[in-house]
Design an enzyme around this catalytic site. Structure first.
Site, PDB file in Angstrom:
ATOM      1  N   HIS A 168     -61.420  77.133  31.217  1.00  0.00           N
ATOM      2  CA  HIS A 168     -62.672  76.535  31.676  1.00  0.00           C
ATOM      3  C   HIS A 168     -62.661  76.461  33.199  1.00  0.00           C
ATOM      4  O   HIS A 168     -61.720  75.945  33.808  1.00  0.00           O
ATOM      5  CB  HIS A 168     -62.872  75.159  31.046  1.00  0.00           C
ATOM      6  CG  HIS A 168     -63.164  75.231  29.575  1.00  0.00           C
ATOM      7  ND1 HIS A 168     -62.768  74.261  28.674  1.00  0.00           N
ATOM      8  CD2 HIS A 168     -63.825  76.174  28.850  1.00  0.00           C
ATOM      9  CE1 HIS A 168     -63.174  74.600  27.462  1.00  0.00           C
ATOM     10  NE2 HIS A 168     -63.819  75.754  27.544  1.00  0.00           N
ATOM     11  N   HIS A 297     -55.696  72.347  29.840  1.00  0.00           N
ATOM     12  CA  HIS A 297     -57.080  71.996  30.151  1.00  0.00           C
ATOM     13  C   HIS A 297     -57.097  70.647  30.883  1.00  0.00           C
ATOM     14  O   HIS A 297     -56.076  69.983  31.009  1.00  0.00           O
ATOM     15  CB  HIS A 297     -57.908  71.874  28.865  1.00  0.00           C
ATOM     16  CG  HIS A 297     -58.209  73.174  28.203  1.00  0.00           C
ATOM     17  ND1 HIS A 297     -59.444  73.792  28.285  1.00  0.00           N
ATOM     18  CD2 HIS A 297     -57.432  73.988  27.451  1.00  0.00           C
ATOM     19  CE1 HIS A 297     -59.408  74.932  27.603  1.00  0.00           C
ATOM     20  NE2 HIS A 297     -58.198  75.076  27.089  1.00  0.00           N
ATOM     21  N   GLU A 370     -54.622  68.412  27.447  1.00  0.00           N
ATOM     22  CA  GLU A 370     -55.691  67.936  28.315  1.00  0.00           C
ATOM     23  C   GLU A 370     -55.027  67.070  29.380  1.00  0.00           C
ATOM     24  O   GLU A 370     -54.482  66.007  29.082  1.00  0.00           O
ATOM     25  CB  GLU A 370     -56.722  67.126  27.527  1.00  0.00           C
ATOM     26  CG  GLU A 370     -57.503  67.928  26.497  1.00  0.00           C
ATOM     27  CD  GLU A 370     -58.626  68.754  27.097  1.00  0.00           C
ATOM     28  OE1 GLU A 370     -58.853  68.645  28.326  1.00  0.00           O
ATOM     29  OE2 GLU A 370     -59.279  69.487  26.349  1.00  0.00           O
TER      30      GLU A 370
END
Length: 408
Positions: A168, A297, A370
């Site tokens: 991303h 991420h 994350e």
């Protein structure tokens, strides 16, 4: 909260507070950051995500999103309470200047700087570091891969470990995580016995920029755009474009304008197609050499494992013993960095994700991390002072996933 999200939020300029107070309130005409309250279960978070909003992260019973006026209206119609944190500037840059990070973020690496660092690693440690490519991005950028291994030029039958970052675009801290791994395992090889043992026993592969086009666009003109997807048309969410259970379960969008757009077909994004082909090529005589994998991420400080497409922990392709191993290894890693360990779908349902595909098609013990922060502040854009503490924070977890590949 608004101050903490300053990298995303653009305050209206030229309007005095007294003037704003005197004017009647009007509905926003562009995307806004909202906190959605009362979303303390995966089912509720999935319901939020399925409206097509851009889910930034979660903290407790609050989910932070970016939504346009129509999406916000749909959420309110569903009974959710939204609190606005201000507008987001996603307008394209008119500057002809190359991509660069704004002041306070210059410690981050642009794509060109990442490439230079990888070239330096190969030049300084040619016996253990080799730079290659997994393919090209939509705009033609090389998807760099650095291999770290004792006999780096040899194709040995040894367990392999893969680290991927920056699927991303706006998650720049993840690229720094991959660079930390490169730096640590090259520089430490000659002096740290534990690092030497890991490098001598495995082949470690690092892909710092899975989505370099999006990452460069996100910092175009020297300012952030909160861009998530690749740069193919209106953009494809690369982590919804993988082939296993693609588009199956309401965990992605079929609308090109949505942030979780899965693309017209599985592997339609050149980046996911290239990396998946690269992974498949590591299957020799029917045996996949890549044993373990972390896809980094941001944000929310989580360790996630398959499945993402279903709330079920077991079922076709996942035995009870395998689910238990995913859980145990995930919890071991989370114990070292303070993240929360959980099955991916406990965040919300996703389909077409990298982790699900890696396990289902290649039996790779695949996790998502994350990273920092846990809540919405400072979101996707922590200052560069956070790079060292938040990447070194994962050193022990990285060692665990490498040693898991060695021991099986």
């Amino acid at each position: 909260m608004a101050a903490a999200l300053a990298a995303l939020v653009v305050l209206a300029s030229g309007v005095a507070a007294s003037q704003a107070a005197a004017e009647p309130a009007r509905q926003p005409d562009g995307p806004q950051i909202y906190e959605v309250l009362g979303t303390g279960t995966p089912q509720l978070r999935t319901e939020v995500a399925r409206t097509g909003v851009d889910v930034l992260g979660t903290s407790g019973a609050t989910t932070t999103i970016i939504a346009n006026p129509g999406e916000a209206a749909r959420l309110r119609a569903l009974g959710f309470t939204l609190e606005s944190r201000g507008p987001v500037d996603r307008s394209p840059s008119t500057s002809a200047a190359p991509a660069e990070f704004p002041p306070g973020y210059t410690g981050y690496h642009t794509y060109a700087e990442v490439t230079t660092e990888l070239q330096k690693a190969q030049a300084n440690y040619p016996a253990i570091a080799k730079l290659s490519s997994a393919g090209k991005s939509y705009e033609g950028r090389t998807l760099n891969v650095l291999k770290i291994s004792k006999n780096v030029e040899a194709d040995e039958n040894e367990p392999e470990v893969l680290f991927t970052c920056n699927q991303h675009a706006r998650e720049h801290l993840t690229t720094e995580m991959c660079l930390r791994i490169v730096d640590r395992f090259t520089k430490g090889y000659a002096t740290d016995p534990a690092i030497k043992k890991m490098v001598d026993s495995t082949a470690i592969f690092v892909i710092p920029n899975v989505n370099p086009d999006g990452s460069e666009y996100d910092i175009s003109g020297g300012r952030f755009h909160s861009w998530r997807k690749n740069r193919q048309g209106q953009g494809t969410d690369t982590n919804r474009n993988w082939g296993y259970k693609w588009g199956c379960c309401g965990g992605s969008s079929g609308s090109p304008s949505n942030e979780t757009y899965r693309g017209p077909s599985a592997f339609s994004a050149p980046e996911t197609k290239a990396v998946s082909n690269w992974v498949n090529a590591h299957k020799v005589n029917g045996v996949q050499r890549i044993k373990t994998h972390i896809d980094f991420h941001t944000y929310s400080e989580l360790v996630l494992w398959p499945w993402g497409y279903t709330y079920d922990a077991t079922g076709p392709g996942m035995t009870q013993a395998e689910a238990a191993k995913f859980q145990n290894l995930g919890r071991q890693m989370a114990a070292t960095n303070g993240y929360t360990p959980e099955q991916s779908s406990q965040l919300y349902i996703t389909d077409g994700s990298m982790n699900d595909w890696m396990w289902a098609t290649n039996r790779i013990w695949s996790y998502t991390f994350e990273m920092y922060p846990r809540g919405g502040s400072p979101g996707f854009y922590p200052p560069d002072s956070a790079i060292v503490p938040q990447t070194t924070r994962n050193d022990k977890a990285v060692d665990i996933i490498i040693n898991a590949a060695i021991t099986g």
